[in-house]
Design a protein around this motif. Structure first.
Motif, mmCIF file in Angstrom:
data_model
loop_
_atom_site.group_PDB
_atom_site.id
_atom_site.type_symbol
_atom_site.label_atom_id
_atom_site.label_comp_id
_atom_site.label_asym_id
_atom_site.label_seq_id
_atom_site.Cartn_x
_atom_site.Cartn_y
_atom_site.Cartn_z
ATOM 1 N N ILE A 140 22.645 10.005 3.011
ATOM 2 C CA ILE A 140 23.653 8.959 3.217
ATOM 3 C C ILE A 140 25.044 9.501 2.874
ATOM 4 N N ALA A 141 25.146 10.213 1.772
ATOM 5 C CA ALA A 141 26.429 10.789 1.376
ATOM 6 C C ALA A 141 26.942 11.763 2.433
ATOM 7 N N LEU A 142 26.028 12.542 2.998
ATOM 8 C CA LEU A 142 26.394 13.494 4.046
ATOM 9 C C LEU A 142 26.970 12.773 5.259
ATOM 10 N N LEU A 143 26.298 11.727 5.696
ATOM 11 C CA LEU A 143 26.763 10.967 6.857
ATOM 12 C C LEU A 143 28.085 10.259 6.582
ATOM 13 N N ASN A 144 28.215 9.720 5.382
ATOM 14 C CA ASN A 144 29.400 8.940 5.041
ATOM 15 C C ASN A 144 30.629 9.820 4.793
ATOM 16 N N LYS A 145 30.464 10.865 3.994
ATOM 17 C CA LYS A 145 31.619 11.658 3.568
ATOM 18 C C LYS A 145 31.978 12.775 4.551
ATOM 19 N N GLU A 146 30.971 13.434 5.117
ATOM 20 C CA GLU A 146 31.265 14.571 5.988
ATOM 21 C C GLU A 146 31.301 14.192 7.466
ATOM 22 N N TYR A 147 30.560 13.143 7.840
ATOM 23 C CA TYR A 147 30.503 12.757 9.248
ATOM 24 C C TYR A 147 31.253 11.467 9.546
ATOM 25 N N GLY A 148 31.759 10.814 8.503
ATOM 26 C CA GLY A 148 32.641 9.674 8.696
ATOM 27 C C GLY A 148 31.986 8.383 9.131
ATOM 28 N N LEU A 149 30.665 8.245 8.942
ATOM 29 C CA LEU A 149 29.997 6.999 9.320
ATOM 30 C C LEU A 149 30.176 5.957 8.232
ATOM 31 N N ASP A 150 30.489 4.733 8.653
ATOM 32 C CA ASP A 150 30.653 3.631 7.724
ATOM 33 C C ASP A 150 29.331 3.334 7.014
ATOM 34 N N ILE A 151 29.401 2.992 5.742
ATOM 35 C CA ILE A 151 28.188 2.773 4.948
ATOM 36 C C ILE A 151 27.330 1.640 5.506
ATOM 37 N N ASN A 152 27.960 0.595 6.051
ATOM 38 C CA ASN A 152 27.186 -0.513 6.620
ATOM 39 C C ASN A 152 26.461 -0.094 7.895
ATOM 40 N N VAL A 153 27.101 0.769 8.678
ATOM 41 C CA VAL A 153 26.444 1.329 9.868
ATOM 42 C C VAL A 153 25.241 2.155 9.447
ATOM 43 N N ILE A 154 25.417 2.960 8.412
ATOM 44 C CA ILE A 154 24.329 3.807 7.919
ATOM 45 C C ILE A 154 23.159 2.948 7.446
ATOM 46 N N ARG A 155 23.449 1.904 6.717
ATOM 47 C CA ARG A 155 22.379 1.020 6.231
ATOM 48 C C ARG A 155 21.599 0.405 7.392
ATOM 49 N N ASN A 156 22.315 -0.015 8.418
ATOM 50 C CA ASN A 156 21.645 -0.626 9.573
ATOM 51 C C ASN A 156 20.715 0.352 10.259
ATOM 52 N N VAL A 157 21.164 1.600 10.452
ATOM 53 C CA VAL A 157 20.317 2.569 11.162
ATOM 54 C C VAL A 157 19.146 3.009 10.297
ATOM 55 N N ILE A 158 19.330 3.026 8.985
ATOM 56 C CA ILE A 158 18.214 3.348 8.098
ATOM 57 C C ILE A 158 17.110 2.300 8.240
ATOM 58 N N LEU A 159 17.510 1.042 8.346
ATOM 59 C CA LEU A 159 16.521 -0.029 8.490
ATOM 60 C C LEU A 159 15.800 0.044 9.831
ATOM 61 N N GLN A 160 16.456 0.607 10.856
ATOM 62 C CA GLN A 160 15.826 0.758 12.163
ATOM 63 C C GLN A 160 14.807 1.902 12.166
ATOM 64 N N SER A 161 15.134 2.977 11.470
ATOM 65 C CA SER A 161 14.278 4.172 11.492
ATOM 66 C C SER A 161 14.329 4.854 10.124
ATOM 67 N N PRO A 162 13.728 4.236 9.104
ATOM 68 C CA PRO A 162 13.884 4.742 7.726
ATOM 69 C C PRO A 162 13.345 6.141 7.488
ATOM 70 N N ARG A 163 12.255 6.509 8.145
ATOM 71 C CA ARG A 163 11.652 7.815 7.883
ATOM 72 C C ARG A 163 12.590 8.966 8.244
ATOM 73 N N SER A 164 13.465 8.734 9.226
ATOM 74 C CA SER A 164 14.397 9.777 9.644
ATOM 75 C C SER A 164 15.347 10.172 8.523
ATOM 76 N N TYR A 165 15.555 9.283 7.557
ATOM 77 C CA TYR A 165 16.559 9.509 6.525
ATOM 78 C C TYR A 165 15.952 9.865 5.169
ATOM 79 N N LEU A 166 14.638 10.039 5.136
ATOM 80 C CA LEU A 166 13.960 10.401 3.889
ATOM 81 C C LEU A 166 13.639 11.890 3.824
ATOM 82 N N MET A 167 13.936 12.613 4.884
ATOM 83 C CA MET A 167 13.586 14.037 4.940
ATOM 84 C C MET A 167 14.493 14.879 4.053
#
Length: 242
Positions: free
Chosen positions: A41-68
């Motif tokens: 999440i930190a990588l997406l937010n700080k280095e890739y500029g994704l909003d934290i709320n956007v990140i939360r939404n996509v995690i809920l859609q496909s959580p396993r993708s973000y646990l690696m």
């Protein structure tokens, strides 16, 4: 386990999101997975500029993708931009993450080969990938059937499908073929010549209200044809609301 639950709730922003996450994963989340999630999440937010709320939404859609593992996750982010041609500021970027985290290169390439077998150029394939990467998660058999219907039977060209990719995302059995049959009847009876692409984009209620209900007297059996084609048991209920 309680510290992990607290950590997940903090990451996801609410108890409701936590419950959705746990229902989707069906996994016992350990401290290492929680650490990966935090880092990704930190990588997406700080280095890739994704909003934290956007990140939360996509995690809920496909959580396993973000646990690696974060190193592996970072490699996927690089591949989304380089291999799929999807820039990080695109709304499709997170769909590219989902595709690459869930499908191997060989599986994706097999779908590209299917497209080429239908006459798609490399540019057409890349355009579809860039605009709608999640399409490449469709099974190869389903991919072939949809392309056969849309291109061979209806005559759509690769450049149109690449830029109107929702057609490839719709169900052939439940949406594309049944709606095409309705439009054929209306055209054959001289009642209406309606654009197929626009018809597929309509909600179920809109389709029934605009393209079936007004013609129930001039085209008796149209609703039954549509219902039979779909195998849809609740169409009568929907149509009575129109």
């Amino acid at each position: 386990m309680e510290p992990i639950i607290r950590g997940l709730r903090s990451i996801l922003g609410s108890t409701d999101n936590l419950i959705k996450f746990l229902r989707k994963t069906h996994l016992l989340i350990g401290s290492s997975a929680l650490g990966n999630l935090n880092s990704n999440i930190a990588l997406l937010n700080k280095e890739y500029g994704l909003d934290i709320n956007v990140i939360r939404n996509v995690i809920l859609q496909s959580p396993r993708s973000y646990l690696m593992d974060t190193e592996f996750f970072q490699n996927i982010l690089v591949r989304v931009e380089k291999e799929l041609g999807i820039p990080r500021n695109s709304g499709m970027f997170t769909y590219g993450i989902r595709l690459l985290s869930g499908c191997s290169k060989n599986v994706i390439e097999s779908k590209c080969q299917v497209l080429r077998s239908f006459g798609w150029t490399e540019y057409d394939v890349s355009e579809l990938m860039r605009r709608n990467p999640i399409i490449f998660q469709i099974s190869e058999e389903n991919f072939r059937k949809k392309l056969g219907f849309l291109m061979t039977e209806l005559g759509y060209k690769p450049d149109f499908l690449a830029t109107h990719s929702t057609l490839l995302g719709f169900s052939l059995e439940k949406r594309l073929a049944p709606r095409h049959r309705v439009l054929l009847v209306l055209k054959e009876k001289g009642l209406l010549d309606y654009n197929f692409y626009l018809a597929t984009k309509k909600s179920e209620e809109e389709f029934l209200r605009i393209l079936i209900e007004p013609f129930k007297e001039d085209a008796p059996g149209l609703l039954e044809l549509y219902r039979t084609s779909k195998g849809h048991s609740n169409i009568d209920t929907i149509s009575r609301r129109c």
